[in-house]
Design an enzyme around this catalytic site. Structure first.
Site, PDB file in Angstrom:
ATOM      1  NE  ARG A 138      -6.972  27.212  20.164  1.00  0.00           N
ATOM      2  CZ  ARG A 138      -7.464  28.165  19.397  1.00  0.00           C
ATOM      3  NH1 ARG A 138      -8.208  27.866  18.354  1.00  0.00           N
ATOM      4  NH2 ARG A 138      -7.226  29.444  19.681  1.00  0.00           N
ATOM      5  CG  ASP A 139      -6.168  16.966  21.507  1.00  0.00           C
ATOM      6  OD1 ASP A 139      -6.626  16.473  20.453  1.00  0.00           O
ATOM      7  OD2 ASP A 139      -5.460  16.335  22.304  1.00  0.00           O
ATOM      8  CG  MET A 140     -11.685  19.131  18.210  1.00  0.00           C
ATOM      9  SD  MET A 140     -13.106  19.222  19.339  1.00  0.00           S
ATOM     10  CE  MET A 140     -12.468  20.311  20.595  1.00  0.00           C
ATOM     11  CB  SER A 141      -7.418  13.421  19.814  1.00  0.00           C
ATOM     12  OG  SER A 141      -7.057  13.786  21.127  1.00  0.00           O
TER      13      SER A 141
END
Length: 479
Positions: free
Chosen positions: A387-390
């Site tokens: 979920r985390d695209m950082s």
């Protein structure tokens, strides 16, 4: 009798899943049904194999390396069972078994070669102790799921502790080559790695933290001599049995037990050459004295990409290559392997060998006179992607400045477009809808008669392959 009932139940579940899905899919559900109703089926089936189970895990390269190991063993005369779709949870292994066993649950195979997700490998080894295990690397990936990178390494160690005969590790990964990982293993250890000239090309996750200190050079490079091997003289990690020591075009020099061999690879991507070294090490350990090294090297030279991992599909008479990207290290290696990056790099030098300075120009040279590829980047943030695209902000995209990106698509298209803007990469179209994005790329490729390359996260890759399958011939893979 128990296995016969389990097989019948699993096949019924698969039929129902396919009916509900319109005739396709049905991988996860039957495996889940089998896992819940007969937890002992996996062990009863796989423990009968004369050469046991071989496990492949790690952050990057599992599917391609597993395919390599399978092909190498088959060409050495073994009957191999594998979860060929890359469904690397335990239920995926069960569903793959369902397609291979007879009605009584008997599997006609000599050995099983299984790709397993880091977390699900732990679940798997509680039921089945593998004979051999290959641990490729530990990189930042899906940290919203795993929490942090050392936890990922601890999961792989649990699988290694359960391995009976041999654990093969990446000698250049600091989370795999030290006492913390290797200490206390019951099995023997073996290793693969790279030579000194290529250490700045194949970086560990720790190396990547200092990558931004290098202001110039090819994408992802560190300054000369900036990277040293992390396995010191007092390390419990053995010297690599197989080492990648040089790259020139599509040819590699591979050192096996101290002797160098030249191999011309058909598979694209410099990262896949290192995956080939890992696969070769594992197979040599599994086969022992029965290994036919010349034949193994010939087989490696012929292996093609696994689906979506450098796979080339022909669309309207033009190639479109799918490059799976899911973390900073993987995206970096894919960018380095692309002709757009290589064309700039080869203006400096075309060869990296043991006597030259470290450089990312190790990638095969781009063909002169060919039109540049049109590039599309497809970014989703579903559970299977993370979920985390950082992590996109940890990738250097400056190698795309000259060619630009024709289309940015996927759920996180605007996030990706913003990231590219910070690296001054021109973007043609931002289209969050994947099918519309592919149609835009296709139309421009037709108008300009240019090949295409798509960098894509996992769920976007599956969706794009499904769309391509309606437009052209695509190998069918049940997911």
């Amino acid at each position: 009798m128990r296995s016969r009932l389990t097989v019948a139940l699993g096949r019924t579940a698969r039929t129902l899943a396919r009916l509900r899905g319109g005739g396709s899919g049905g991988t996860a559900f039957p495996g889940l049904v089998m896992e819940r109703t007969d937890p002992g089926f996996l062990a009863r089936t796989l423990d009968r194999l004369p050469h046991g189970v071989v496990l492949v895990s790690g952050t990057n390269g599992k599917t391609t390396t597993t395919k390599m190991v399978v092909q190498l063993l088959r060409d050495q005369g073994l009957k191999v069972f594998t979860n060929r779709t890359g469904s690397n949870f335990v239920r995926g292994v069960l569903a793959a078994l369902l397609t291979e066993v007879n009605a009584a649950g008997h599997l006609d195979a000599d050995v099983a070669v299984l790709e397993l997700d880091e977390a699900h490998a732990v679940h798997f080894v509680r039921s089945v102790r593998p004979r051999a295990a290959l641990m490729l690397n530990v990189m930042r990936d899906q940290l919203d799921r795993f929490g942090e990178i050392d936890y990922t390494a601890s999961l792989l160690r649990q699988a290694a502790l359960a391995t009976r005969d041999v654990v093969v590790v990446n000698a250049d990964d600091p989370r795999l080559n030290g006492e913390r990982f290797l200490g206390g293993l019951a099995s023997r250890t073996a290793a693969f790695g790279v030579g000194p000239a290529l250490r700045s090309v194949f970086l560990s996750d720790d190396d990547l933290r200092t990558e931004q200190a290098d202001a110039g050079g090819a994408p992802g490079a560190l300054a000369d001599d900036a990277v040293e091997s992390t396995a010191g003289a007092d390390s419990p990690c053995p010297a690599p049995r197989v080492r990648l020591v040089a790259l020139a075009g599509n040819e590699a020099t591979i050192e096996v037990d101290g002797t160098e061999h030249r191999v011309a690879f058909a598979i694209p991507g410099i990262h896949n050459v290192l995956n080939a070294c890992a696969a070769l090490t594992l197979v040599l350990e599994v086969l022992g004295d029965r290994a036919d090294l010349p034949r193994l090297l010939a087989t490696l030279s012929e292996i093609r990409p696994a689906f979506g991992r450098g796979e080339v599909i022909t669309l309207d008479g033009r190639p479109v290559q799918l490059s799976l990207v899911k973390n900073p290290a993987g995206f970096r290696m894919s960018l380095m392997s692309a002709p757009t990056a290589q064309a700039d790099a080869t203006s400096r030098t075309d060869t990296v060998d043991a006597g030259s300075a470290p450089s990312t120009t190790a990638a095969p040279a781009a063909g002169r006179g060919r039109p540049d590829e049109l590039i599309m980047i497809a970014i989703n943030d579903e559970y299977a992607d993370g979920r985390d695209m950082s992590w996109l902000w940890d990738v250097d995209f400056t190698s795309l400045k000259r060619a630009g990106v024709a289309v940015v698509t996927g759920v996180r298209a605007w996030d990706m477009a913003l990231r590219l803007r910070y690296d001054e990469v021109p973007v043609g179209v931002v289209e969050p809808d994947l099918e519309a994005g592919l149609d835009t790329l296709r139309a421009r490729a037709a108008a300009e008669d240019r090949p295409m390359r798509v960098y894509t996260t996992y769920t976007a890759m599956l969706a794009l392959r499904a769309r391509l399958g309606r437009l052209t011939e695509v190998e069918e893979v049940m997911k």
